[in-house]
Design an enzyme around this catalytic site. Structure first.
Site, PDB file in Angstrom:
ATOM      1  N   SER A 142      37.622  27.735  47.558  1.00  0.00           N
ATOM      2  CA  SER A 142      37.611  28.623  48.718  1.00  0.00           C
ATOM      3  C   SER A 142      36.186  28.909  49.158  1.00  0.00           C
ATOM      4  O   SER A 142      35.262  28.954  48.328  1.00  0.00           O
ATOM      5  CB  SER A 142      38.315  29.942  48.378  1.00  0.00           C
ATOM      6  OG  SER A 142      38.102  30.910  49.371  1.00  0.00           O
ATOM      7  N   TYR A 167      39.622  37.296  43.634  1.00  0.00           N
ATOM      8  CA  TYR A 167      40.124  36.018  44.153  1.00  0.00           C
ATOM      9  C   TYR A 167      39.009  34.974  44.141  1.00  0.00           C
ATOM     10  O   TYR A 167      39.197  33.847  43.668  1.00  0.00           O
ATOM     11  CB  TYR A 167      40.661  36.212  45.566  1.00  0.00           C
ATOM     12  CG  TYR A 167      40.983  34.926  46.281  1.00  0.00           C
ATOM     13  CD1 TYR A 167      42.060  34.146  45.886  1.00  0.00           C
ATOM     14  CD2 TYR A 167      40.201  34.480  47.348  1.00  0.00           C
ATOM     15  CE1 TYR A 167      42.354  32.956  46.535  1.00  0.00           C
ATOM     16  CE2 TYR A 167      40.486  33.297  48.002  1.00  0.00           C
ATOM     17  CZ  TYR A 167      41.557  32.538  47.586  1.00  0.00           C
ATOM     18  OH  TYR A 167      41.836  31.355  48.235  1.00  0.00           O
TER      19      TYR A 167
END
Length: 369
Positions: A142, A167
């Site tokens: 990501s 995350y």
């Protein structure tokens, strides 16, 4: 070539599966179909691939009714026994691991879900790959791994030691874990740092979906950091095209890699990291303005401070990806928004209009009768 796509009921996984099926690959999709967002949308995506909702049961491989080269299994990545059994039975050539617990803000309230899915689940994929003859493992990282970095554009050569959310930390963990297995067990691994992916069939928790839905309903939209945000919005077809080109191109060791001046994006092992972004950051207020123009409505805007774990700007340096696969993203944000809004209206509004018309016709017939 037989390919496992995890997260096949998710946004990117669905689009990638559909592309690979059309190209003639033998594809097995995997997803746990959790309720982080609407499972109706996930089942609707699977229906596009020929999966009947009622036929999907836990840990059972289901055949597509429309694509003879697609099958699906509902299970969790955390279920090591199910993952090992699947790998042993299928003998995958390539795995594209897109399954993960997504969402920066959600990770503030549900941290254990991220460790279970993104770390333990990924470890199970790596362990299964270790005991198979896998030719290539591609996995989703990501853009959030860049965290507190402010040097733009974000490059895979940059340090990523300051994540801003759990995350992001789990995604960095995936990259470190992949390198370890590439080194120890010679598994070719490619990590992909996605930059704000959007498009038809997109996630309901993402900005474009949230803004479009609220504007159509006449509800206010929340805009964080008082609108002083920029995002490198990347259209889904450009993401899928990039992955499709990477599948037959597993990484090889970088013979020039040196521990004295280490390149974070390559290694002495068969390991590679790429950004996948449009490389053209868009101001959030310009993005909202384009949505408003295409919908023909102005939104009431709640200007709010920055959310914890968020960053003000993203911008991908994709030159190494271009050199590797000879592809630059093609779709600009205006065209991408148009494609999304057309899908949204077709999926959410037209069926409602037909249903209302049907009800009106019944009511009219009752009155006339």
């Amino acid at each position: 070539m037989k390919i496992l796509v995890t997260g096949a009921a998710g946004f990117i996984g669905f689009h990638l599966s559909r592309r690979l099926i059309s190209e003639g690959y033998d594809v097995v999709g995997l997803d746990n179909i959790n309720d982080y967002y609407s499972t109706d949308l996930k089942f609707a995506r699977l229906a596009q691939l020929g999966l009947i909702k009622e036929s999907i049961t836990d840990e059972t491989v289901v055949e597509s009714t429309t694509n003879q080269n697609f099958r699906f299994i509902k299970t969790d990545l955390e279920n090591a026994d199910a993952i090992n059994e699947l790998f042993a039975e299928e003998g995958f050539d390539v795995v594209v691991n897109l399954a993960a617990q997504a969402g920066v803000r959600h990770s503030l309230k549900n941290p254990h879900q991220y460790i279970d899915s993104n770390v333990t689940g990924f470890l199970n994929i790596l362990e299964a790959a270790r005991h198979s003859s896998l030719q290539h493992l591609i996995y989703a990282s990501s853009s959030s791994v860049y965290g507190a970095n402010t040097q733009m554009p974000f490059s895979t050569k940059h340090n990523i030691d300051h994540p801003m959310s759990l995350y992001a930390a789990t995604k960095k963990s995936n990259e470190l874990m992949a390198h370890t297995y590439s080194n120890l067990f010679d598994i070719p691994t490619t990590g992909l740092r996605f930059f704000t992916v959007y498009g038809p069939w997109g996630r309901p928790d993402m900005a474009l979906f949230l803004f479009t839905e609220a504007i159509i309903k006449g509800e206010p939209i929340d805009i964080f950091n008082y609108g002083k945000m920029e995002r490198d919005f990347t259209y889904i077809d450009d993401i899928v095209e990039s992955i499709h080109r990477l599948i037959p191109e597993p990484p090889t060791p970088n013979e020039d890699w040196s521990g004295d001046n280490p390149d974070p994006s390559t290694s002495f092992a068969p390991y590679r990291i790429f950004n996948i972004g449009n490389s053209n950051p868009v101001k959030l207020m310009d993005f909202v303005d384009e949505i408003e123009q295409q919908l023909g409505f102005r939104a009431e805007k709640n200007l709010l401070p920055m959310q914890p774990g968020d960053v003000a700007k993203t911008w991908a340096d994709v030159e190494d990806l271009f050199e590797y696969i000879n592809f630059h993203p093609q779709i600009g944000y205006k065209k991408g928004i148009e494609k999304f809004i057309n899908w949204y209206k077709d999926y959410y509004l037209i069926p409602q209009s037909k249903e209302r018309a049907s009800v009106d016709a019944v009511n009219t017939a009752s009155i006339n009768g």
